[in-house]
Design an enzyme around this catalytic site. Structure first.
Site, short mmCIF file in Angstrom:
data_model
loop_
_atom_site.label_atom_id
_atom_site.label_comp_id
_atom_site.label_asym_id
_atom_site.label_seq_id
_atom_site.Cartn_x
_atom_site.Cartn_y
_atom_site.Cartn_z
N LYS A 10 154.54 120.37 47.59
CA LYS A 10 153.14 121.00 48.12
C LYS A 10 153.73 122.13 49.09
CE LYS A 10 149.99 117.31 47.48
NZ LYS A 10 149.01 116.40 48.06
N TYR A 50 142.79 119.24 40.54
CA TYR A 50 142.01 118.15 41.15
C TYR A 50 140.77 117.98 40.92
CZ TYR A 50 145.74 117.85 44.71
OH TYR A 50 147.20 117.67 45.25
N ASN A 117 151.17 115.91 52.71
CA ASN A 117 152.03 114.68 52.34
C ASN A 117 153.15 115.14 51.50
OD1 ASN A 117 150.54 115.16 50.19
ND2 ASN A 117 149.23 113.04 50.49
N HIS A 120 152.90 115.76 45.48
CA HIS A 120 151.91 115.18 44.29
C HIS A 120 152.63 114.54 43.11
CE1 HIS A 120 148.46 114.88 41.43
NE2 HIS A 120 149.40 115.35 40.67
N GLU A 131 147.85 117.36 33.48
CA GLU A 131 148.37 118.10 34.51
C GLU A 131 149.80 118.73 34.10
OE1 GLU A 131 149.38 115.17 37.72
OE2 GLU A 131 147.13 115.03 38.02
N1 LIG Z 1 141.69 115.38 54.57
C1 LIG Z 1 141.82 114.25 53.54
N2 LIG Z 1 142.67 114.58 52.54
C2 LIG Z 1 142.69 113.78 51.49
C3 LIG Z 1 141.90 112.53 51.58
N3 LIG Z 1 142.45 111.85 50.34
C4 LIG Z 1 143.22 112.67 49.91
N4 LIG Z 1 143.49 114.03 50.37
C5 LIG Z 1 144.31 114.88 50.00
O1 LIG Z 1 143.94 115.10 48.47
C6 LIG Z 1 145.21 114.62 47.75
C7 LIG Z 1 144.82 114.01 46.58
O2 LIG Z 1 144.14 112.75 46.93
P1 LIG Z 1 144.73 111.52 46.11
O3 LIG Z 1 144.82 111.73 44.70
O4 LIG Z 1 143.68 110.57 46.42
O5 LIG Z 1 146.07 111.18 46.67
P2 LIG Z 1 147.48 111.24 45.82
O6 LIG Z 1 147.07 110.81 44.37
O7 LIG Z 1 148.08 110.12 46.63
O8 LIG Z 1 147.96 112.50 46.20
C8 LIG Z 1 146.00 113.76 48.75
O9 LIG Z 1 147.33 113.82 48.44
C9 LIG Z 1 145.89 114.69 50.05
O10 LIG Z 1 146.60 115.86 50.14
C10 LIG Z 1 141.03 112.30 52.65
O11 LIG Z 1 140.41 111.28 52.77
N5 LIG Z 1 140.87 113.24 53.46
MG LIG Z 2 145.94 111.49 43.04
#
Ligand SMILES: Nc1nc2c(ncn2[C@@H]2O[C@H](COP(=O)(O)OP(=O)(O)O)[C@@H](O)[C@H]2O)c(=O)[nH]1
Ligand SMILES: [Mg+2]
Length: 139
Positions: A10, A50, A117, A120, A131
């Site tokens: 990222k 997303y 973080n 991805h 994807e």
């Molecule tokens: N601010 C915020 N960002 C989030 C949250 N959940 C997810 N994100 C962001 O959205 C991305 C995608 O979310 P997710 O698919 O749930 O997590 P991942 O699969 O571990 O990357 C995450 O890597 C974070 O950058 C949240 O509750 N708050």
């Molecule tokens: Mg995810």
């Protein structure tokens, strides 16, 4: 069963010059790099990538963050690489991601509401196919 996954370094990871470190960990684990390309996302591309998060409270800040600089898009291949890379990446919240993982070792919360973080990784074979098609339509 050999499979492929879509990994993104990222914008925070690219800016902090951690692209090489992420690639190093992917290769050190024994996965094969199939494609690596520095790309700029667009709002349209991110809405596809997303799709499951469109409409959530963190979606707008997430998109702003993902548009804030280039991302390194990677396709990696190997036995159970989808699960394997998620394990290398660590849990979503970098503050509590396990030490030893990419997020646990290299990321922390800087400025909410964005969770920066570093990486991805696709979360299932269906997501990986979808994807990879979005980021590397020629593959
Ligand atoms: N601010 C915020 N960002 C989030 C949250 N959940 C997810 N994100 C962001 O959205 C991305 C995608 O979310 P997710 O698919 O749930 O997590 P991942 O699969 O571990 O990357 C995450 O890597 C974070 O950058 C949240 O509750 N708050
Ligand atoms: Mg995810």
């Amino acid at each position: 069963m050999t499979e492929r996954t879509l990994i993104l370094v990222k914008p925070d990871g690219v800016k902090r010059a951690l692209s090489g470190e992420v690639l190093r960990r992917i290769e050190a684990k024994g996965y094969t790099l199939v494609a690596v390309e520095l790309k700029h996302a667009t709002p349209e591309l991110l809405a596809e990538h997303y799709a499951e998060h469109v409409g959530k409270p963190f979606y707008a800040p997430l998109v702003d963050f993902m548009l804030s600089g280039p991302v390194l898009a990677v396709v990696a291949e190997g036995e159970r690489v989808i699960e394997g890379f998620r394990s290398l990446a660590g849990t979503t919240d970098p503050t509590t991601a396990a030490p030893g993982t990419i997020r646990g070792d290299l990321a922390r919360t800087w400025d909410l509401p964005v969770i920066q973080n570093i990486v991805h990784g696709s979360d299932s074979p269906e997501s990986a196919d979808r994807e990879i098609g979005i980021w590397f339509p020629a593959l």
